[in-house]
Scaffold this active site. Structure first.
Site, mmCIF file in Angstrom:
data_model
loop_
_atom_site.group_PDB
_atom_site.id
_atom_site.type_symbol
_atom_site.label_atom_id
_atom_site.label_comp_id
_atom_site.label_asym_id
_atom_site.label_seq_id
_atom_site.Cartn_x
_atom_site.Cartn_y
_atom_site.Cartn_z
ATOM 1 N N ALA A 104 0.820 -1.213 0.000
ATOM 2 C CA ALA A 104 0.000 0.000 0.000
ATOM 3 C C ALA A 104 0.854 1.264 0.000
ATOM 4 C CB ALA A 104 -0.947 -0.005 1.198
ATOM 5 N N PRO A 155 -5.162 8.370 -3.275
ATOM 6 C CA PRO A 155 -5.946 9.138 -4.249
ATOM 7 C C PRO A 155 -5.202 10.330 -4.833
ATOM 8 C CG PRO A 155 -7.332 8.531 -2.397
ATOM 9 C CD PRO A 155 -5.933 8.131 -2.033
ATOM 10 N N SER A 167 2.209 8.969 -8.998
ATOM 11 C CA SER A 167 3.574 9.013 -9.517
ATOM 12 C C SER A 167 4.551 9.640 -8.532
ATOM 13 C CB SER A 167 3.606 9.801 -10.838
ATOM 14 O OG SER A 167 2.923 9.102 -11.857
ATOM 15 N N GLY A 169 -13.301 -9.636 -36.182
ATOM 16 C CA GLY A 169 -14.498 -9.531 -35.353
ATOM 17 C C GLY A 169 -14.424 -10.370 -34.098
ATOM 18 N N GLU A 171 3.307 0.986 -11.235
ATOM 19 C CA GLU A 171 4.734 0.707 -11.038
ATOM 20 C C GLU A 171 5.628 1.664 -11.835
ATOM 21 O OE1 GLU A 171 5.185 -1.276 -8.746
ATOM 22 O OE2 GLU A 171 3.350 -2.433 -8.710
ATOM 23 N N GLU A 221 5.429 8.284 -18.541
ATOM 24 C CA GLU A 221 6.043 9.613 -18.516
ATOM 25 C C GLU A 221 7.143 9.702 -17.454
ATOM 26 O OE1 GLU A 221 2.101 9.715 -20.360
ATOM 27 O OE2 GLU A 221 2.828 8.926 -18.446
#
Length: 386
Positions: free
Chosen positions: A118, A122, A126, A340, A363, A367
């Site tokens: 963790a 929010p 980055s 298709g 990860e 950019e």
């Protein structure tokens, strides 16, 4: 049979047994609750864990090959192992105390403890340094407060390595029992892809963590996270190699079976262009991962060598960036070959197309990795971010 061969044999057996269930769960867009039991059955939930702690003791090369095979089953399935083993278990091997390894690492190798990692929040993706989750000492323990977001395994994890900052700004890492009072979890199901993998968020409200659950030293969290991300990115890159391999197999098989204009479409030149491009993606990605693995092994041999860590970090970043983009293009081309039928979750290329997109985000977003690679060429004084 040598140990590494047995590991790869067990991984392949797991993948073959999982595939029918994975197919059904993907179509029904629900969590595949057989991933963990089957991985436990084949004893592959502790691949990088040393044998002294009940793991398989896989070398970096063997582990990478195992993740490549798992990646053929999809980025969702692979992400379970990326988090549980690459991010969490390897972090505990590197920074955990003997007591932490006995309590958490040993049972995790047998699937009795499933890990989450963790770091993301929010408003902190980055740039994890912008995290708002905090900790403070309170008697003989720590109190954690904050929200963690887009966390793989959050809803099924028994324990998580949680990162939080002190009032002064220094980040630390903690082992958190997910049944601790003060944790409220919520599954995130409105994802573009990877529906068979659990992704969630959780809030920590005055969550009391014993002091012995501090991972590494207090204030060393950012260094721990950066080292963990080297292994996390390596697993994403390796998984993408597997995805490309599966896309190639599906495209080749279908193009030989499908007939249009009086001949198999495999004989049409523009179809061959797609096949050739996917094959180039596969071989190039494999080489990028193998190169990164060599640098990763050199760092493993001298873990305190900062220069080796920097070289491994850069090589892995290059591999992750390259392989993630190659996997997206390979899946797109495979879908085009299937036509298709490709535009359907009934066929595997379509799933890879959707699932691989997230590999360019987590990860280390494209950019950020490009800036990281550029600063590696230009020099640290030209870093675009700190």
């Amino acid at each position: 049979m040598q140990a590494h061969e047995q590991i790869l044999k067990d991984v392949n057996a797991f993948c073959e047994k999982l595939r029918p269930t994975e197919d059904v769960c993907y179509l029904e867009h629900r969590y595949n609750d057989q991933i963990i039991p089957l991985a436990s059955e084949f004893d592959i939930l502790g691949l990088p864990v040393p044998e002294e702690f009940g793991g398989r003791g896989a070398s970096n090369r063997t582990y990478v090959r195992a993740i490549e095979r798992i990646g053929m089953e999809g980025s969702g399935v692979r992400s379970v192992f990326s988090v549980h083993s690459s991010l969490a278990q390897k972090t505990l091997v590197r920074f955990g105390t003997d007591a932490q390894k006995e309590k958490y690492l040993r049972p995790s190798a047998k699937g009795k403890v499933i890990f989450a990692f963790a770091l993301t929040e929010p408003d902190a993706g980055s740039n994890p340094q912008e995290m708002k989750t905090t900790f403070k000492e309170d008697g003989g323990s720590y109190l954690l407060n904050g929200t963690k977001y887009l966390i793989t395994n959050a809803g099924i994890a028994d324990a998580a390595i949680v990162f939080a900052k002190a009032a002064g700004g220094a980040m630390s890492a903690f082992l958190v029992d997910m049944k601790t009072e003060g944790i409220e979890k919520e599954d995130l199901v409105s994802k573009m892809g990877t529906p068979t993998t659990n992704t969630g968020m959780f809030e920590l409200a005055s969550c009391r963590i014993p002091k012995e659950n501090l991972v590494g030293k207090e204030g060393a969290g950012w260094e721990i996270a950066k080292q963990a991300l080297v292994d996390g990115r390596m697993s994403v890159a390796a998984g993408c190699v597997g995805s490309i391999r599966d896309c190639l197999a599906e495209a080749v098989a279908y193009s030989k079976e499908r007939t249009q204009y009086g001949k198999p479409i495999a004989k049409h030149q523009l179809i061959q262009e797609h096949i050739a491009a996917i094959k180039l993606h596969l071989d190039s990605s494999k080489m990028m991962v193998r190169r990164a693995t060599v640098f990763r092994e050199k760092w493993d041999q001298s873990p305190s060598d900062r220069e080796l860590l920097s070289k491994a970090d850069l090589a892995v970043a290059e591999a992750k960036l390259f392989c993630a983009n190659a996997a997206c293009d390979a899946a797109d081309r495979a879908v085009q070959v299937l036509g298709g039928r490709g535009w359907s979750y009934l066929y595997r290329p379509g799933r890879h197309l959707v699932d691989n997109r997230v590999c360019r985000i987590y990860e280390g977003a494209d950019e950020i990795l490009k800036l990281k690679i550029a600063s590696g060429v230009l020099g640290e004084s030209y870093r675009a971010f700190s």
